[in-house]
Design a protein around this motif. Sequence first.
Motif, PDB file in Angstrom:
ATOM      1  N   SER A  68      10.046  -4.095  14.614  1.00  0.00           N
ATOM      2  CA  SER A  68      10.555  -2.529  14.405  1.00  0.00           C
ATOM      3  C   SER A  68      11.362  -2.809  12.995  1.00  0.00           C
ATOM      4  N   ILE A  69      11.588  -4.037  12.435  1.00  0.00           N
ATOM      5  CA  ILE A  69      12.476  -4.264  11.353  1.00  0.00           C
ATOM      6  C   ILE A  69      11.730  -4.527  10.102  1.00  0.00           C
ATOM      7  N   TRP A  70      11.801  -3.310   9.200  1.00  0.00           N
ATOM      8  CA  TRP A  70      11.092  -3.312   8.149  1.00  0.00           C
ATOM      9  C   TRP A  70      11.466  -2.185   7.379  1.00  0.00           C
ATOM     10  N   SER A  71      11.084  -1.968   6.326  1.00  0.00           N
ATOM     11  CA  SER A  71      11.589  -0.880   5.241  1.00  0.00           C
ATOM     12  C   SER A  71      10.979   0.320   5.678  1.00  0.00           C
ATOM     13  N   SER A 169      13.809   8.834  11.573  1.00  0.00           N
ATOM     14  CA  SER A 169      12.563   8.296  10.703  1.00  0.00           C
ATOM     15  C   SER A 169      11.506   9.183  11.336  1.00  0.00           C
ATOM     16  N   VAL A 170      11.123  10.207  10.310  1.00  0.00           N
ATOM     17  CA  VAL A 170      10.007  11.148  10.815  1.00  0.00           C
ATOM     18  C   VAL A 170       9.101  11.168   9.770  1.00  0.00           C
ATOM     19  N   LEU A 171       7.597  10.830  10.214  1.00  0.00           N
ATOM     20  CA  LEU A 171       6.369  10.775   9.310  1.00  0.00           C
ATOM     21  C   LEU A 171       5.549  12.052   9.816  1.00  0.00           C
ATOM     22  N   THR A 172       5.161  12.626   8.776  1.00  0.00           N
ATOM     23  CA  THR A 172       4.222  13.790   9.286  1.00  0.00           C
ATOM     24  C   THR A 172       2.900  13.818   8.158  1.00  0.00           C
ATOM     25  N   ILE A 173       1.696  14.027   8.743  1.00  0.00           N
ATOM     26  CA  ILE A 173       0.460  14.202   8.086  1.00  0.00           C
ATOM     27  C   ILE A 173       0.206  15.486   7.554  1.00  0.00           C
ATOM     28  N   THR A 174       0.271  15.689   6.292  1.00  0.00           N
ATOM     29  CA  THR A 174       0.152  17.032   5.728  1.00  0.00           C
ATOM     30  C   THR A 174      -1.129  17.426   5.097  1.00  0.00           C
ATOM     31  N   GLY A 175      -1.919  16.405   4.739  1.00  0.00           N
ATOM     32  CA  GLY A 175      -3.151  16.528   3.951  1.00  0.00           C
ATOM     33  C   GLY A 175      -3.926  15.197   3.677  1.00  0.00           C
ATOM     34  N   LYS A 176      -4.933  15.465   2.751  1.00  0.00           N
ATOM     35  CA  LYS A 176      -5.863  14.368   2.626  1.00  0.00           C
ATOM     36  C   LYS A 176      -6.174  14.382   1.123  1.00  0.00           C
ATOM     37  N   THR A 177      -6.186  13.081   0.244  1.00  0.00           N
ATOM     38  CA  THR A 177      -6.598  13.051  -1.024  1.00  0.00           C
ATOM     39  C   THR A 177      -8.143  12.676  -1.321  1.00  0.00           C
ATOM     40  N   GLU A 199       6.117 -11.289   1.166  1.00  0.00           N
ATOM     41  CA  GLU A 199       6.662 -10.591  -0.102  1.00  0.00           C
ATOM     42  C   GLU A 199       7.780  -9.399   0.471  1.00  0.00           C
ATOM     43  N   GLU A 200       7.472  -8.878   1.737  1.00  0.00           N
ATOM     44  CA  GLU A 200       8.140  -7.600   2.273  1.00  0.00           C
ATOM     45  C   GLU A 200       9.512  -8.135   2.623  1.00  0.00           C
ATOM     46  N   TRP A 201      10.272  -7.115   2.656  1.00  0.00           N
ATOM     47  CA  TRP A 201      11.767  -7.328   3.025  1.00  0.00           C
ATOM     48  C   TRP A 201      11.609  -7.538   4.714  1.00  0.00           C
TER      49      TRP A 201
END
Length: 314
Positions: A68-71, A169-177, A199-201
């Motif tokens: 769980s240690i990532w950006s 940290s809160v993520l929600t799904i709002t739609g589709k492209t 390459e990632e931190w």
Amino acid sequence: MNSVLNKNLDISFEGIHDHTGYLFSFAKTLAAAVNSSPYKELTEDIVATSGFAFRMWVAADLCPSATSIWSFDQQKPWVENGGLLCGYVGRYWGQDEIEEEKQQEAITLIKDSIDRGIPAVCWDIGMPEWGLITGYNEEEQIFYTLTTTCKKETMPYNLLGKREIPILSVLTITGKTEKEQEKTAMDTIKLALSHLEGEEWCENVKGIEAYPELIAHFNEKFNAEASWNLEYYLGNYGGLKYYAWRYFEKHGFPELADCYKAVYKAWEEAYRIKASEDITKPEVREGINKELLTAYKAEQQGMDLMRSYIKVSA
């Protein structure tokens, strides 16, 4: 203002493939959120297209929190790579001055998502792992939550982002492209390579270099007291490799699918050995390392294939 005062969605992890029981909690909760959305056809794909099917981190002391240690701020663009639209609110270490502001933003984001019928993916729900907020009670000022261990609990609004590991940290799904599948696939390959190539931190060993580090812990660095930690790592990443295999199998990359099927099967067998046999026996650890070496070589072959696809598409 929300018109509903008390709402709790009927959410479960049914249909989310987790053969080890240790699947990375962000990937598991993200898949469950997508599965309950109008875009459920992306449920399995999103674990790969967000890049998490390819991500590995190993701490020197095998601390499970390494996963769980990532950006965290990259959640939104990574998930949106798979063709979804997202809302995101985060507040991290050293940002005490915006703690209340971000908490209120997140509460609004969560309630709006629940009103659309989609749970929110949140950090530190029930335990210091990713979980789901499935509902809210405005009168009592509480959220209804679901942990990846399937525990249904409640949490006061004012504890959001202030629990055992007090970051938000809160993520929600709002739609589709309308992103085309071919574009999604190529961007997913680039995202996978970015991580596998380191390459990632992250302060921990990461990407393809996680293999020799983990192998060492079954060899010269072996510590019997870290037995559960080793099982956690095998189950966590072994669970993710399944989604990499399935994605390439479904979307017209047969050679990559063959590579990642081999990767997945080797991790699966390594986990089976660890979970069912005596790890203190050298021959048992040798069996696990044999499987990890098989996975290591197969994933290196997969990386070579990914580079060739990128070169052709350039």
